[in-house]
Scaffold this motif. Structure first.
Motif, short mmCIF file in Angstrom:
data_model
loop_
_atom_site.label_atom_id
_atom_site.label_comp_id
_atom_site.label_asym_id
_atom_site.label_seq_id
_atom_site.Cartn_x
_atom_site.Cartn_y
_atom_site.Cartn_z
N GLY A 2 -54.37 40.45 -37.43
CA GLY A 2 -53.45 40.62 -36.33
C GLY A 2 -53.44 39.47 -35.34
O GLY A 2 -54.13 38.47 -35.52
N TYR A 3 -52.64 39.63 -34.33
CA TYR A 3 -52.51 38.65 -33.26
C TYR A 3 -52.85 39.29 -31.93
O TYR A 3 -52.72 40.50 -31.77
N TRP A 4 -53.27 38.47 -31.00
CA TRP A 4 -53.45 38.89 -29.62
C TRP A 4 -52.12 38.63 -28.91
O TRP A 4 -51.43 37.66 -29.21
N VAL A 5 -51.76 39.50 -27.97
CA VAL A 5 -50.55 39.33 -27.19
C VAL A 5 -50.91 39.42 -25.72
O VAL A 5 -51.72 40.25 -25.32
N ALA A 6 -50.31 38.51 -24.92
CA ALA A 6 -50.56 38.51 -23.47
C ALA A 6 -49.23 38.46 -22.75
O ALA A 6 -48.28 37.85 -23.23
N GLU A 7 -49.18 39.10 -21.60
CA GLU A 7 -47.98 39.04 -20.78
C GLU A 7 -48.37 38.91 -19.31
O GLU A 7 -49.49 39.22 -18.93
N CYS A 8 -47.42 38.43 -18.54
CA CYS A 8 -47.63 38.29 -17.10
C CYS A 8 -46.65 39.23 -16.42
O CYS A 8 -45.46 38.89 -16.28
N PRO A 9 -47.07 40.42 -15.99
CA PRO A 9 -46.16 41.41 -15.42
C PRO A 9 -45.37 40.91 -14.21
O PRO A 9 -44.24 41.34 -14.00
N SER A 10 -45.92 39.99 -13.45
CA SER A 10 -45.20 39.47 -12.28
C SER A 10 -44.10 38.49 -12.68
O SER A 10 -43.21 38.20 -11.89
N LEU A 11 -44.19 37.97 -13.91
CA LEU A 11 -43.17 37.07 -14.45
C LEU A 11 -42.74 37.66 -15.80
O LEU A 11 -43.23 37.27 -16.86
N PRO A 12 -41.82 38.63 -15.78
CA PRO A 12 -41.49 39.40 -16.98
C PRO A 12 -41.12 38.56 -18.21
O PRO A 12 -41.29 39.01 -19.32
N ALA A 13 -40.62 37.37 -18.01
CA ALA A 13 -40.23 36.55 -19.17
C ALA A 13 -41.43 35.88 -19.84
O ALA A 13 -41.29 35.29 -20.90
N CYS A 14 -42.60 35.97 -19.22
CA CYS A 14 -43.79 35.29 -19.76
C CYS A 14 -44.58 36.21 -20.66
O CYS A 14 -45.35 37.06 -20.20
N ILE A 15 -44.38 36.01 -21.94
CA ILE A 15 -45.12 36.73 -22.97
C ILE A 15 -45.55 35.70 -24.00
O ILE A 15 -44.78 34.80 -24.34
N SER A 16 -46.77 35.80 -24.47
CA SER A 16 -47.26 34.84 -25.45
C SER A 16 -48.18 35.54 -26.44
O SER A 16 -48.53 36.70 -26.26
N GLN A 17 -48.57 34.80 -27.46
CA GLN A 17 -49.47 35.37 -28.46
C GLN A 17 -50.32 34.27 -29.06
O GLN A 17 -50.11 33.09 -28.81
N GLY A 18 -51.30 34.67 -29.83
CA GLY A 18 -52.16 33.73 -30.52
C GLY A 18 -53.01 34.45 -31.54
O GLY A 18 -53.09 35.68 -31.55
#
Length: 58
Positions: A2-18
């Motif tokens: 699998g992958y890890w997923v991270a998001e920044c709730p204060s900046l809704p467009a900021c979602i990333s993975q690795g």
């Protein structure tokens, strides 16, 4: 695997993975940095952090 997923709730467009937690943290930091740069370039306000985090250990 699998992958890890991270998001920044204060900046809704900021979602990333690795593939690893460390890679994902680096990726989301870069995403936030670039997002804020674009907001500044466009003269748009940078949203205030409005997230409250609570850690509950069970």
């Amino acid at each position: 695997m699998g992958y890890w997923v991270a998001e920044c709730p204060s900046l809704p467009a900021c979602i990333s993975q690795g593939k690893t937690k460390t890679e994902t943290i680096g990726n989301i930091k870069e995403a936030v940095k670039l997002y804020i740069e674009v907001l500044k370039e466009e003269g748009r306000p940078i949203p205030e952090d409005n997230l409250e985090t609570v850690l509950v250990d069970v």
